[in-house]
Design a protein around this motif. Sequence first.
Motif, PDB file in Angstrom:
ATOM      1  N   ASP A 222      36.469  19.545  -2.980  1.00 15.04           N
ATOM      2  CA  ASP A 222      35.761  18.259  -3.102  1.00 15.04           C
ATOM      3  C   ASP A 222      36.336  17.325  -4.149  1.00 15.04           C
ATOM      4  N   GLU A 223      37.414  17.729  -4.842  1.00 12.79           N
ATOM      5  CA  GLU A 223      37.931  16.912  -5.924  1.00 12.79           C
ATOM      6  C   GLU A 223      39.398  16.538  -5.717  1.00 12.79           C
ATOM      7  N   VAL A 224      39.812  15.486  -6.392  1.00 11.33           N
ATOM      8  CA  VAL A 224      41.208  15.064  -6.346  1.00 11.33           C
ATOM      9  C   VAL A 224      42.122  16.187  -6.813  1.00 11.33           C
ATOM     10  N   ARG A 225      41.715  16.889  -7.862  1.00 12.51           N
ATOM     11  CA  ARG A 225      42.582  17.954  -8.372  1.00 12.51           C
ATOM     12  C   ARG A 225      42.740  19.102  -7.376  1.00 12.51           C
ATOM     13  N   ASP A 226      41.769  19.295  -6.477  1.00 10.46           N
ATOM     14  CA  ASP A 226      41.940  20.272  -5.399  1.00 10.46           C
ATOM     15  C   ASP A 226      43.062  19.823  -4.463  1.00 10.46           C
ATOM     16  N   ILE A 227      43.064  18.536  -4.158  1.00  6.40           N
ATOM     17  CA  ILE A 227      44.084  17.984  -3.257  1.00  6.40           C
ATOM     18  C   ILE A 227      45.463  18.111  -3.886  1.00  6.40           C
ATOM     19  N   VAL A 228      45.565  17.759  -5.165  1.00  7.43           N
ATOM     20  CA  VAL A 228      46.844  17.838  -5.884  1.00  7.43           C
ATOM     21  C   VAL A 228      47.347  19.282  -5.913  1.00  7.43           C
ATOM     22  N   LEU A 246      34.069  10.835  -5.081  1.00  5.12           N
ATOM     23  CA  LEU A 246      33.778   9.926  -3.977  1.00  5.12           C
ATOM     24  C   LEU A 246      35.014   9.731  -3.104  1.00  5.12           C
ATOM     25  N   LYS A 247      34.780   9.344  -1.867  1.00 10.18           N
ATOM     26  CA  LYS A 247      35.884   9.133  -0.925  1.00 10.18           C
ATOM     27  C   LYS A 247      36.873   8.111  -1.453  1.00 10.18           C
ATOM     28  N   GLU A 248      36.371   7.057  -2.061  1.00  5.75           N
ATOM     29  CA  GLU A 248      37.247   6.004  -2.578  1.00  5.75           C
ATOM     30  C   GLU A 248      38.189   6.535  -3.650  1.00  5.75           C
ATOM     31  N   ALA A 249      37.763   7.594  -4.338  1.00  5.79           N
ATOM     32  CA  ALA A 249      38.565   8.144  -5.437  1.00  5.79           C
ATOM     33  C   ALA A 249      39.630   9.122  -4.957  1.00  5.79           C
ATOM     34  N   VAL A 250      39.507   9.641  -3.724  1.00  8.74           N
ATOM     35  CA  VAL A 250      40.430  10.686  -3.271  1.00  8.74           C
ATOM     36  C   VAL A 250      41.442  10.210  -2.241  1.00  8.74           C
ATOM     37  N   MET A 251      41.251   9.030  -1.673  1.00  5.92           N
ATOM     38  CA  MET A 251      42.095   8.617  -0.557  1.00  5.92           C
ATOM     39  C   MET A 251      43.559   8.478  -0.944  1.00  5.92           C
ATOM     40  N   ASP A 252      43.834   8.025  -2.154  1.00  2.00           N
ATOM     41  CA  ASP A 252      45.228   7.901  -2.588  1.00  2.00           C
ATOM     42  C   ASP A 252      45.917   9.257  -2.677  1.00  2.00           C
ATOM     43  N   ALA A 253      45.141  10.315  -2.886  1.00  2.00           N
ATOM     44  CA  ALA A 253      45.713  11.662  -2.959  1.00  2.00           C
ATOM     45  C   ALA A 253      46.036  12.220  -1.574  1.00  2.00           C
ATOM     46  N   ALA A 254      45.550  11.571  -0.522  1.00  2.00           N
ATOM     47  CA  ALA A 254      45.891  11.894   0.872  1.00  2.00           C
ATOM     48  C   ALA A 254      45.536  13.317   1.293  1.00  2.00           C
ATOM     49  N   PRO A 255      44.234  13.655   1.347  1.00  2.00           N
ATOM     50  CA  PRO A 255      43.856  14.964   1.903  1.00  2.00           C
ATOM     51  C   PRO A 255      44.229  15.032   3.380  1.00  2.00           C
ATOM     52  N   ASP A 256      44.463  16.232   3.880  1.00  2.84           N
ATOM     53  CA  ASP A 256      44.871  16.390   5.281  1.00  2.84           C
ATOM     54  C   ASP A 256      43.716  16.129   6.243  1.00  2.84           C
ATOM     55  N   TYR A 257      42.494  16.502   5.836  1.00  2.00           N
ATOM     56  CA  TYR A 257      41.325  16.321   6.694  1.00  2.00           C
ATOM     57  C   TYR A 257      40.160  15.818   5.849  1.00  2.00           C
ATOM     58  N   LEU A 258      39.309  15.005   6.454  1.00  2.00           N
ATOM     59  CA  LEU A 258      38.085  14.519   5.827  1.00  2.00           C
ATOM     60  C   LEU A 258      36.909  15.154   6.552  1.00  2.00           C
ATOM     61  N   ILE A 259      36.046  15.821   5.806  1.00  2.00           N
ATOM     62  CA  ILE A 259      34.939  16.578   6.391  1.00  2.00           C
ATOM     63  C   ILE A 259      33.622  16.014   5.873  1.00  2.00           C
TER      64      ILE A 259
END
Length: 272
Positions: A222-228, A246-259
């Motif tokens: 659920d966090e940017v650091r998870d994506i990184v 929040l979604k707005e905070a993670v989009m730049d990190a580019a997760p593979d899927y949004l759930i």
Amino acid sequence: MSSFAVFVGLGSAISLNKAIIENNVLGSAQVPYSSIQYEIVTFRRIFSVLDHNIVFLAPNPSTMIKCVIFDFDGTIADSQAVFISVYNQIAKKYNYRHIELEKLQHLRMLTFNERCRYLRIPIYRIPFLAGEFLATYKKELRQVKLFDGMKELLADLDASGFETAIISSNDKNNISEFLTDNGIHSLDKVYCSTSLFGKHKLIKGFLRKYKLMPDNILYVGDEVRDIVACKKAGVKIAWVDWGYDLKEAVMDAAPDYLISDPGEIITLVRAK
């Protein structure tokens, strides 16, 4: 007729028209289509024709999802209220800025470093505070709730033959006690580290220990650091919108899927 097999490289495709199907492959078998097209997009898939029968071999196991790894806080466990309570106790002790509920949305939009600056916490102090934080967290563990749909998701994954695990910066004893209290027994692999920046190392260690390839893993966090961390480890990540960032905070990190619902995860892994 002698058998033959076609091995196809990445990105290539094979089209078999009706004449080939009828005359060379299926003989007198009934074909309900005017043409059949087979597209083989990876060299690991093999199209074989043996003694007039078309046989599709199973996908290479190295490309299949075998294990779903979850973050704990904010993904499986709704611990936001406990986190705020525990943090504010520590903030009072060390004269850091308290977290106020009306400021929570603002904090969820900030990066990790920005949050530390806002809360007046020196980043170098965080490793020293981790033990105290987790010990206080344990005292309030009974206040942590399981997110709706997570118990059903974990049961579905287990019934479908997927392995499940947790990789978290929380304490292993806290997590194990929480799972037991909530009647979750299928999730028996729990990896923990108090480092907020070393999760990618835990993921890589998990892969080595269980002899898994990065493609065998889906990480849910659920966090940017998870994506990184997942990007560094080379594994796919499904970001969930019910957690902390929040979604707005993670989009730049580019997760593979949004759930947006736990049930979407079982659908996702079954399709892979």
